[in-house]
Structures are given as structure tokens and as C-alpha cells.
Design a protein around this motif. Structure first.
Motif, short mmCIF file in Angstrom:
data_model
loop_
_atom_site.label_atom_id
_atom_site.label_comp_id
_atom_site.label_asym_id
_atom_site.label_seq_id
_atom_site.Cartn_x
_atom_site.Cartn_y
_atom_site.Cartn_z
N TYR A 40 15.51 79.30 89.31
CA TYR A 40 16.97 79.26 89.19
C TYR A 40 17.62 79.91 90.40
O TYR A 40 18.61 79.43 90.95
N PHE A 44 20.35 78.45 93.27
CA PHE A 44 21.70 78.98 93.07
C PHE A 44 22.54 78.85 94.34
O PHE A 44 22.09 79.17 95.42
N ARG A 46 26.40 80.07 95.64
CA ARG A 46 27.57 80.87 95.29
C ARG A 46 28.82 79.99 95.18
O ARG A 46 29.14 79.27 96.11
N PRO A 47 29.53 80.04 94.04
CA PRO A 47 30.73 79.23 93.91
C PRO A 47 31.83 79.68 94.86
O PRO A 47 31.94 80.86 95.17
N SER A 104 37.80 84.77 91.62
CA SER A 104 36.97 83.65 91.16
C SER A 104 37.82 82.54 90.56
O SER A 104 39.00 82.72 90.28
N ASN A 159 28.39 89.39 82.40
CA ASN A 159 28.64 88.07 82.97
C ASN A 159 29.14 87.06 81.95
O ASN A 159 30.08 86.30 82.20
N LYS A 173 22.58 79.00 82.16
CA LYS A 173 21.87 79.10 83.44
C LYS A 173 22.57 80.09 84.38
O LYS A 173 21.91 80.91 85.03
N GLU A 174 23.89 80.01 84.45
CA GLU A 174 24.65 80.90 85.33
C GLU A 174 24.35 82.37 85.03
O GLU A 174 24.20 83.19 85.94
N THR A 175 24.25 82.71 83.73
CA THR A 175 23.99 84.09 83.33
C THR A 175 22.56 84.50 83.66
O THR A 175 22.33 85.61 84.15
N VAL A 177 20.73 83.34 86.07
CA VAL A 177 20.71 83.50 87.52
C VAL A 177 21.37 84.83 87.91
O VAL A 177 20.84 85.57 88.75
N TYR A 178 22.50 85.11 87.29
CA TYR A 178 23.25 86.34 87.59
C TYR A 178 22.39 87.58 87.34
O TYR A 178 22.28 88.47 88.20
N ARG A 181 19.62 87.88 89.89
CA ARG A 181 20.12 88.25 91.23
C ARG A 181 20.46 89.74 91.30
O ARG A 181 20.14 90.41 92.27
#
Length: 193
Positions: A40, A44, A46-47, A104, A159, A173-175, A177-178, A181
């Protein structure tokens, strides 16, 4: 003499597990989790931080803050809330890349990307103020660490939202990955620091 005391104090805070409430040991057991989510992390991206008309013109947002000043703020927040400074630094790095003007797409603001509701909870009237933002973000993550008694779960709550975690919602998935990281950053800061 003053500098020796300062460096001794920092060394004591970094080396003493009891200063951080005993939960610091959990940080050292995250390699397996990070390895499992490595695919993941590699994917990833970054948005892009987009601007919101309600916040973009705030005069405090235009003030840039040096890395030295951010490190001083991190140290103050660490001492006040007994959270490891490298952990705070890791969250700031992932959340805003040390940009106090970060905004954001969802409306999270400042160094620790506080949502408006979080600002209200912790009485932050100016989320662009790096001291208020970092203090509130540190107080928030400390409260989550105390509530969930697990570093990964506390980060997921930071998150994804604590109510989602309390309701046992599956981490998106975002969480995942967060969390990976932040823990990867923490390990790097600890080994190179």
C-alpha cells in the motif's frame, strides 16, 4: 552549563520509557505491521492540498514557519503531554510535510491537519497558529493513545475518526497507508535521530 542541562533533559526524555507513560515500547514492535502494508505504501500518492475559500485568505496562513521553530514547538508539546517528540514529528511529517499552511480537500488545517470539529473540541480558535495547532494535535493523539491503548489503533482513530474505530468499522486503505507511513517515519527518526 545551560546547554548541558538542556541536552541532558532531552536525553532523559528520549531514553526514559516511564516519561511517556510506558506505552513507548509499543512503537518498537511495528515492523511486521509496516511490512504487511508495504504494498500500500509503495502505491501511495500524496493527495494535492486544495484551497478552500473560507480558509485560504486567513492572514495567519500566509506566515511560514521554519523547521527550527517547528522543532521547538514539538519539544514543548512533547513535554506538556508526555508524547515522544519523534512521534509528534512523524505525524506532522505525514499530515502536512511541515507546512503550517497545508489545507486538505476535506478541510483539515495546519501542521497536524486538525479538522474544524477537533479545533472546537480543543478550543483552537486559529488552526493556522503552529503552536495552538501542534498543542491541540498532540493533546488529541495522547487522548487517543490513552483511550485505545494501542499505537496503531490510536493513529487509525486520528485519521479515520475515533467514532469509526469505536464502532469497529473496517479501516479503509487510506487509513492503513497512513498508519504505516507514520510508523515508518517514527522508526526512521528514532534510528537516525
Amino acid at each position: 552549563m545551560k546547554n548541558n542541562f538542556f541536552y541532558t533533559l532531552i536525553a532523559f526524555c528520549l531514553l526514559s520509557g516511564t516519561v511517556h507513560g510506558g506505552w513507548l515500547d509499543q512503537f518498537l514492535e511495528t515492523k511486521k505491521y509496516a511490512d504487511e502494508t508495504d504494498s500500500y505504501v509503495k502505491k501511495f500518492k500524496r493527495p494535492h492540498m486544495q484551497n478552500h475559500q473560507s480558509a485560504i485568505n486567513h492572514p495567519e496562513r500566509r506566515r511560514s514557519v521554519s523547521k527550527k521553530e517547528i522543532n521547538r514547538i514539538i519539544f514543548l508539546a512533547s513535554r506538556k503531554y508526555n508524547v515522544h517528540p519523534d512521534f509528534i514529528r512523524s505525524i506532522i511529517s505525514v499530515e502536512s510535510n511541515f507546512q503550517n499552511h497545508a489545507l486538505s480537500e476535506k478541510g483539515a488545517q495546519g501542521l497536524m491537519q486538525l479538522m474544524p470539529q477537533t479545533c472546537e473540541t480543543f478550543h483552537v480558535n486559529n488552526p493556522w497558529d503552529p503552536i495552538k495547532n501542534s498543542m491541540a494535535g498532540t493533546q488529541y493523539i495522547k487522548a487517543l493513545l490513552v483511550e485505545f491503548k494501542d499505537v496503531k489503533t490510536a493513529l487509525a482513530a486520528y485519521n479515520f475518526g475515533p467514532s469509526s474505530i469505536r464502532n469497529n468499522k473496517r479501516w479503509p486503505k487510506e487509513t492503513r497507508v497512513y498508519v504505516a507511513r507514520v510508523l515508518n517515519k517514527f522508526r526512521k527518526y528514532r534510528t537516525t535521530g
